[in-house]
Design an enzyme around this catalytic site. Structure first.
Site, short mmCIF file in Angstrom:
data_model
loop_
_atom_site.label_atom_id
_atom_site.label_comp_id
_atom_site.label_asym_id
_atom_site.label_seq_id
_atom_site.Cartn_x
_atom_site.Cartn_y
_atom_site.Cartn_z
N ASP A 8 0.88 -1.16 0.00
CA ASP A 8 0.00 0.00 0.00
C ASP A 8 0.93 1.23 0.00
O ASP A 8 2.10 1.12 0.38
CB ASP A 8 -0.87 -0.05 1.26
CG ASP A 8 -1.68 1.21 1.42
OD1 ASP A 8 -2.33 1.61 0.45
OD2 ASP A 8 -1.64 1.80 2.52
N ASP A 10 -0.10 5.09 0.81
CA ASP A 10 -0.34 6.07 1.88
C ASP A 10 -0.23 5.40 3.26
O ASP A 10 -1.00 4.49 3.57
CB ASP A 10 -1.74 6.68 1.73
CG ASP A 10 -1.90 7.48 0.44
OD1 ASP A 10 -1.04 8.33 0.16
OD2 ASP A 10 -2.89 7.25 -0.28
N GLY A 46 -7.18 3.66 3.49
CA GLY A 46 -7.30 2.53 2.56
C GLY A 46 -8.48 2.60 1.62
O GLY A 46 -8.46 2.00 0.56
N LYS A 117 -5.75 7.68 -6.55
CA LYS A 117 -5.59 8.08 -7.95
C LYS A 117 -4.39 9.00 -8.09
O LYS A 117 -3.95 9.32 -9.19
CB LYS A 117 -6.86 8.81 -8.43
CG LYS A 117 -8.09 7.92 -8.53
CD LYS A 117 -9.24 8.71 -9.14
CE LYS A 117 -10.29 7.82 -9.74
NZ LYS A 117 -11.35 7.44 -8.85
N ASP A 170 -1.52 -0.59 6.07
CA ASP A 170 -1.71 0.09 7.37
C ASP A 170 -3.20 0.22 7.69
O ASP A 170 -3.54 0.85 8.69
CB ASP A 170 -1.08 1.49 7.35
CG ASP A 170 -1.82 2.44 6.42
OD1 ASP A 170 -2.23 1.99 5.33
OD2 ASP A 170 -2.00 3.61 6.78
C1 BG6 Z 1 -5.76 5.64 0.17
C2 BG6 Z 1 -5.88 6.47 1.42
O1 BG6 Z 1 -4.45 5.22 -0.02
O2 BG6 Z 1 -6.17 6.41 -0.97
C3 BG6 Z 1 -7.31 6.97 1.57
O3 BG6 Z 1 -5.53 5.68 2.55
C4 BG6 Z 1 -7.70 7.76 0.32
O4 BG6 Z 1 -7.41 7.76 2.73
C5 BG6 Z 1 -7.52 6.88 -0.91
O5 BG6 Z 1 -9.07 8.16 0.42
C6 BG6 Z 1 -7.85 7.60 -2.22
O6 BG6 Z 1 -6.87 8.58 -2.45
P1 BG6 Z 1 -6.93 9.70 -3.57
O7 BG6 Z 1 -5.53 10.25 -3.56
O8 BG6 Z 1 -7.30 9.04 -4.86
O9 BG6 Z 1 -7.96 10.69 -3.16
MG MG Z 2 -2.69 3.14 3.61
#
Ligand code: BG6
Ligand code: MG
Length: 215
Positions: A8, A10, A46, A117, A170
């Site tokens: 993963d 983030d 996530g 994204k 996580d």
């Molecule tokens: C995940 C995060 O990795 O990505 C989430 O843990 C987040 O909190 C999700 O909502 C979508 O991310 P993004 O950057 O497409 O808004």
């Molecule tokens: Mg994460």
């Protein structure tokens, strides 16, 4: 035997989780939602942007149309992108590059499996791309974790069967997704003990014995 590892992004490779929280908090404040707190943000880990928005809107009395929700998600993403503007390799969590290098030297295939994204932008800005063989992210998927789609796509891109991949996560949604995809999991991050993963460590550099996880 494990031949590939799907990370993963983030909260596992980079410290973007606080930036997601600050961007959602700013949106919540503007919508007059006062009760949005870190406990709610924990459930956003996530899951997709739209699923994260639903968690914010649980605290609102107003009903939003789908078009309004799409605009709110975009507004949050713009706040998040503002925070990402100055991002560089200092956002990479401690020891991550060293561990990725070591795992690569062991002959493992490495991929990212992220709901985000924004993953390609983050990987570029932090200099993590050369450490990875493949990337599966929110731009590839139609279903949010705990659905295993993002990890199954990563395994496919690595040309490995799911049972030969380990997922590092996580979030509870991500650990559930790994199990649903028939993959073993390693839980890391602030809630690592409570994620229900097959293996657990506070962070990647804290993994005591990779041999026992990878055999
Ligand atoms: C995940 C995060 O990795 O990505 C989430 O843990 C987040 O909190 C999700 O909502 C979508 O991310 P993004 O950057 O497409 O808004
Ligand atoms: Mg994460």
């Amino acid at each position: 035997m494990i031949r590939g590892i799907i990370f993963d992004l983030d909260g596992v490779l980079v410290s973007t989780d606080e930036m997601h929280y600050q961007a959602w908090k700013r949106l919540a404040r503007e919508l007059g939602i006062t009760g949005f707190a870190r406990e709610d943000n924990r459930r956003q880990r996530g899951v997709s942007r739209m699923a994260s928005l639903e968690i914010v809107l649980e605290k609102s009395d107003r009903i939003y149309t789908e078009a309004e929700k799409a605009a709110l998600a975009e507004r949050k993403n713009n706040y998040y992108l503002e925070l990402l503007e100055d991002m560089d390799d200092s956002a990479v969590l401690a020891g991550v590059k060293e561990v990725l290098r070591e795992l690569k030297e062991r002959g493992l295939l490495l991929a990212v499996g992220s709901a985000s994204k924004n993953a390609p932008v983050i990987l570029e800005k932090t200099g993590l791309l050369p450490y990875l063989d493949k990337v599966s992210c929110g731009l590839d998927t139609t279903k949010s974790k705990p659905d295993p789609e993002v990890f199954l796509i990563a395994a496919k891109k690595l040309s490995l069967p799911p049972e030969e991949c380990l997922v590092v996560e996580d979030s509870a949604a991500g650990i559930e997704a790994a199990a649903a995809g028939n993959m073993k999991s390693l839980g890391v991050g602030p809630f690592y003990e409570a994620l229900g993963a097959d293996y657990a460590a506070a962070d990647l550099k804290g993994v005591a014995c990779w041999d026992s996880i990878l055999r």
